[in-house]
Write a protein that holds these residues in place. Sequence first.
Motif, PDB file in Angstrom:
ATOM      1  N   VAL A  74       0.959  -1.148   0.110  1.00 45.76           N
ATOM      2  CA  VAL A  74      -0.261   0.127  -0.012  1.00 45.76           C
ATOM      3  C   VAL A  74       0.732   1.338   0.042  1.00 45.76           C
ATOM      4  O   VAL A  74       1.857   1.237   0.564  1.00 45.76           O
ATOM      5  N   TYR A  75       0.492   2.336  -0.791  1.00 49.27           N
ATOM      6  CA  TYR A  75       1.163   3.507  -0.831  1.00 49.27           C
ATOM      7  C   TYR A  75       0.311   4.645   0.069  1.00 49.27           C
ATOM      8  O   TYR A  75      -0.536   4.843  -0.274  1.00 49.27           O
ATOM      9  N   ILE A  76       1.071   5.239   0.954  1.00 49.50           N
ATOM     10  CA  ILE A  76       0.415   6.354   1.935  1.00 49.50           C
ATOM     11  C   ILE A  76       1.545   7.588   1.666  1.00 49.50           C
ATOM     12  O   ILE A  76       2.621   7.491   1.795  1.00 49.50           O
ATOM     13  N   ARG A  77       0.732   8.657   1.300  1.00 51.15           N
ATOM     14  CA  ARG A  77       1.693   9.796   0.860  1.00 51.15           C
ATOM     15  C   ARG A  77       0.755  10.931   1.585  1.00 51.15           C
ATOM     16  O   ARG A  77      -0.143  11.036   2.095  1.00 51.15           O
ATOM     17  N   GLY A  78       1.645  12.110   1.883  1.00 46.50           N
ATOM     18  CA  GLY A  78       1.308  13.277   2.423  1.00 46.50           C
ATOM     19  C   GLY A  78       2.479  14.142   3.268  1.00 46.50           C
ATOM     20  O   GLY A  78       3.594  13.193   3.496  1.00 46.50           O
ATOM     21  N   ILE A  79       2.583  15.199   3.522  1.00 49.72           N
ATOM     22  CA  ILE A  79       3.535  15.963   3.884  1.00 49.72           C
ATOM     23  C   ILE A  79       4.011  15.294   5.395  1.00 49.72           C
ATOM     24  O   ILE A  79       5.292  15.646   5.692  1.00 49.72           O
ATOM     25  N   ALA A  80       3.014  14.951   6.125  1.00 51.78           N
ATOM     26  CA  ALA A  80       3.556  14.597   7.521  1.00 51.78           C
ATOM     27  C   ALA A  80       4.436  13.346   7.550  1.00 51.78           C
ATOM     28  O   ALA A  80       4.826  13.019   8.638  1.00 51.78           O
ATOM     29  N   ILE A  81       4.531  12.893   6.242  1.00 49.66           N
ATOM     30  CA  ILE A  81       5.433  11.580   6.360  1.00 49.66           C
ATOM     31  C   ILE A  81       6.954  11.905   6.835  1.00 49.66           C
ATOM     32  O   ILE A  81       7.298  10.786   7.600  1.00 49.66           O
ATOM     33  N   SER A  94      14.488  -3.825  17.197  1.00 50.96           N
ATOM     34  CA  SER A  94      14.815  -5.124  17.335  1.00 50.96           C
ATOM     35  C   SER A  94      13.808  -5.947  17.909  1.00 50.96           C
ATOM     36  O   SER A  94      13.973  -7.177  18.048  1.00 50.96           O
ATOM     37  N   ASN A  95      12.879  -5.312  18.513  1.00 50.45           N
ATOM     38  CA  ASN A  95      11.764  -6.050  19.172  1.00 50.45           C
ATOM     39  C   ASN A  95      10.854  -6.602  17.885  1.00 50.45           C
ATOM     40  O   ASN A  95       9.896  -7.368  18.351  1.00 50.45           O
ATOM     41  N   ALA A  96      10.921  -6.037  16.823  1.00 47.10           N
ATOM     42  CA  ALA A  96      10.320  -6.627  15.456  1.00 47.10           C
ATOM     43  C   ALA A  96      11.383  -7.246  14.541  1.00 47.10           C
ATOM     44  O   ALA A  96      11.413  -6.392  13.481  1.00 47.10           O
ATOM     45  N   PRO A  97      11.906  -8.336  14.787  1.00 45.44           N
ATOM     46  CA  PRO A  97      13.106  -8.695  13.956  1.00 45.44           C
ATOM     47  C   PRO A  97      12.610  -9.057  12.571  1.00 45.44           C
ATOM     48  O   PRO A  97      13.433  -8.764  11.653  1.00 45.44           O
ATOM     49  N   LEU A  98      11.472  -9.190  12.272  1.00 53.97           N
ATOM     50  CA  LEU A  98      11.003  -9.714  10.703  1.00 53.97           C
ATOM     51  C   LEU A  98      10.712  -8.342   9.972  1.00 53.97           C
ATOM     52  O   LEU A  98      10.438  -8.384   8.944  1.00 53.97           O
ATOM     53  N   ALA A  99      10.233  -7.299  10.762  1.00 48.76           N
ATOM     54  CA  ALA A  99       9.926  -5.873  10.195  1.00 48.76           C
ATOM     55  C   ALA A  99      11.337  -5.134   9.807  1.00 48.76           C
ATOM     56  O   ALA A  99      12.265  -5.347  10.519  1.00 48.76           O
ATOM     57  N   LYS A 100      10.938  -4.404   8.720  1.00 56.56           N
ATOM     58  CA  LYS A 100      12.076  -3.640   8.292  1.00 56.56           C
ATOM     59  C   LYS A 100      11.864  -2.124   8.118  1.00 56.56           C
ATOM     60  O   LYS A 100      10.663  -1.979   7.520  1.00 56.56           O
ATOM     61  N   LEU A 101      12.582  -1.130   8.549  1.00 55.41           N
ATOM     62  CA  LEU A 101      12.555   0.139   8.133  1.00 55.41           C
ATOM     63  C   LEU A 101      13.772   0.540   7.269  1.00 55.41           C
ATOM     64  O   LEU A 101      14.632   0.400   7.422  1.00 55.41           O
ATOM     65  N   SER A 102      13.348   1.330   5.939  1.00 52.09           N
ATOM     66  CA  SER A 102      14.257   1.650   4.990  1.00 52.09           C
ATOM     67  C   SER A 102      14.556   3.196   5.214  1.00 52.09           C
ATOM     68  O   SER A 102      14.317   3.703   6.155  1.00 52.09           O
ATOM     69  N   GLU A 103      15.723   3.422   4.622  1.00 48.94           N
ATOM     70  CA  GLU A 103      16.117   4.920   4.674  1.00 48.94           C
ATOM     71  C   GLU A 103      15.239   5.885   3.859  1.00 48.94           C
ATOM     72  O   GLU A 103      14.320   5.234   3.174  1.00 48.94           O
ATOM     73  N   PHE A 104      15.103   7.030   4.227  1.00 48.17           N
ATOM     74  CA  PHE A 104      14.289   7.951   3.645  1.00 48.17           C
ATOM     75  C   PHE A 104      15.108   8.630   2.464  1.00 48.17           C
ATOM     76  O   PHE A 104      16.126   9.103   2.673  1.00 48.17           O
ATOM     77  N   THR A 105      14.592   8.531   1.269  1.00 46.85           N
ATOM     78  CA  THR A 105      15.426   8.759   0.011  1.00 46.85           C
ATOM     79  C   THR A 105      14.509   9.279  -1.042  1.00 46.85           C
ATOM     80  O   THR A 105      13.593   9.185  -1.252  1.00 46.85           O
ATOM     81  N   ASP A 106      15.253  10.207  -1.808  1.00 44.32           N
ATOM     82  CA  ASP A 106      14.753  11.159  -2.755  1.00 44.32           C
ATOM     83  C   ASP A 106      14.814   9.836  -4.040  1.00 44.32           C
ATOM     84  O   ASP A 106      15.684   9.345  -4.383  1.00 44.32           O
ATOM     85  N   ARG A 112       9.998  11.606  -2.178  1.00 41.61           N
ATOM     86  CA  ARG A 112      10.797  11.288  -1.058  1.00 41.61           C
ATOM     87  C   ARG A 112      10.127  10.357  -0.578  1.00 41.61           C
ATOM     88  O   ARG A 112       8.892  10.480  -0.041  1.00 41.61           O
ATOM     89  N   GLU A 113      10.631   9.184  -0.234  1.00 43.99           N
ATOM     90  CA  GLU A 113       9.983   7.982   0.266  1.00 43.99           C
ATOM     91  C   GLU A 113      10.732   7.114   1.121  1.00 43.99           C
ATOM     92  O   GLU A 113      11.879   7.082   1.152  1.00 43.99           O
ATOM     93  N   PHE A 114      10.151   6.325   1.947  1.00 40.73           N
ATOM     94  CA  PHE A 114      10.711   5.172   2.939  1.00 40.73           C
ATOM     95  C   PHE A 114       9.561   4.132   2.881  1.00 40.73           C
ATOM     96  O   PHE A 114       8.402   4.162   2.632  1.00 40.73           O
ATOM     97  N   TYR A 115      10.167   3.014   3.311  1.00 45.58           N
ATOM     98  CA  TYR A 115       9.375   1.725   3.199  1.00 45.58           C
ATOM     99  C   TYR A 115       9.275   0.920   4.695  1.00 45.58           C
ATOM    100  O   TYR A 115      10.336   1.007   5.276  1.00 45.58           O
ATOM    101  N   ILE A 116       8.239   0.179   4.736  1.00 41.01           N
ATOM    102  CA  ILE A 116       8.403  -0.462   5.817  1.00 41.01           C
ATOM    103  C   ILE A 116       7.897  -1.888   5.329  1.00 41.01           C
ATOM    104  O   ILE A 116       6.777  -1.966   4.775  1.00 41.01           O
ATOM    105  N   GLN A 117       8.467  -2.858   5.784  1.00 42.67           N
ATOM    106  CA  GLN A 117       7.921  -4.228   5.616  1.00 42.67           C
ATOM    107  C   GLN A 117       7.672  -4.780   6.896  1.00 42.67           C
ATOM    108  O   GLN A 117       8.319  -4.786   7.972  1.00 42.67           O
ATOM    109  N   ASP A 118       6.396  -4.839   7.212  1.00 40.14           N
ATOM    110  CA  ASP A 118       5.799  -5.655   8.472  1.00 40.14           C
ATOM    111  C   ASP A 118       6.176  -7.087   8.747  1.00 40.14           C
ATOM    112  O   ASP A 118       6.921  -7.576   7.648  1.00 40.14           O
ATOM    113  N   PRO A 119       5.851  -7.473   9.737  1.00 42.16           N
ATOM    114  CA  PRO A 119       6.376  -8.791  10.065  1.00 42.16           C
ATOM    115  C   PRO A 119       5.935 -10.056   9.239  1.00 42.16           C
ATOM    116  O   PRO A 119       6.421 -11.110   9.034  1.00 42.16           O
ATOM    117  N   HIS A 120       4.810  -9.995   8.570  1.00 41.74           N
ATOM    118  CA  HIS A 120       4.228 -10.706   7.528  1.00 41.74           C
ATOM    119  C   HIS A 120       4.679 -10.523   6.136  1.00 41.74           C
ATOM    120  O   HIS A 120       4.515 -11.317   5.383  1.00 41.74           O
TER     121      HIS A 120
END
Length: 132
Positions: A74-81, A94-106, A112-120
């Motif tokens: 899913v893509y969520i956009r807005g200035i509050a990002i 580290s408490n959610a080892p299967l989840a991942k947070l990317s860098e914030f990148t142009d 300008r985007e970042f991504y999260i992969q949830d535990p599933h």
Amino acid sequence: MKRIGDNMQTSQELCVLACLPSLDLQETEKFYRDYLGFEAAVYQDETTLILKKGSIEIMFNATEDPAICQESQVYIRGIAITSLYEDLKAKNWSNAPLAKLSEFTDRPWGMREFYIQDPHGNLLCFGHEIEE
């Protein structure tokens, strides 16, 4: 279970409700509440979970197939990002080892985007237009 805090829209405005799969609805609720700041479920039964954070609402449907999660996004956009990213970066991932947070990148497409992969394996994409 009845819908809690029913805030149904009264105007003619359309809105989108993202639907994602979940391998474990309880684990999904905990991750989205603890890491992403979603409120308690606005609806939950044995096969469906609906979570809300401000104007973002996501419905999760139970599945036993991990491949479905790994191909969903899913893509969520807005200035509050930007402030959301800073809040997320400060969390202990580290408490959610299967989840991942990317860098914030142009990105070359002007976002300008970042991504999260949830535990599933669901991919949450967050972005806003790059200001010139």
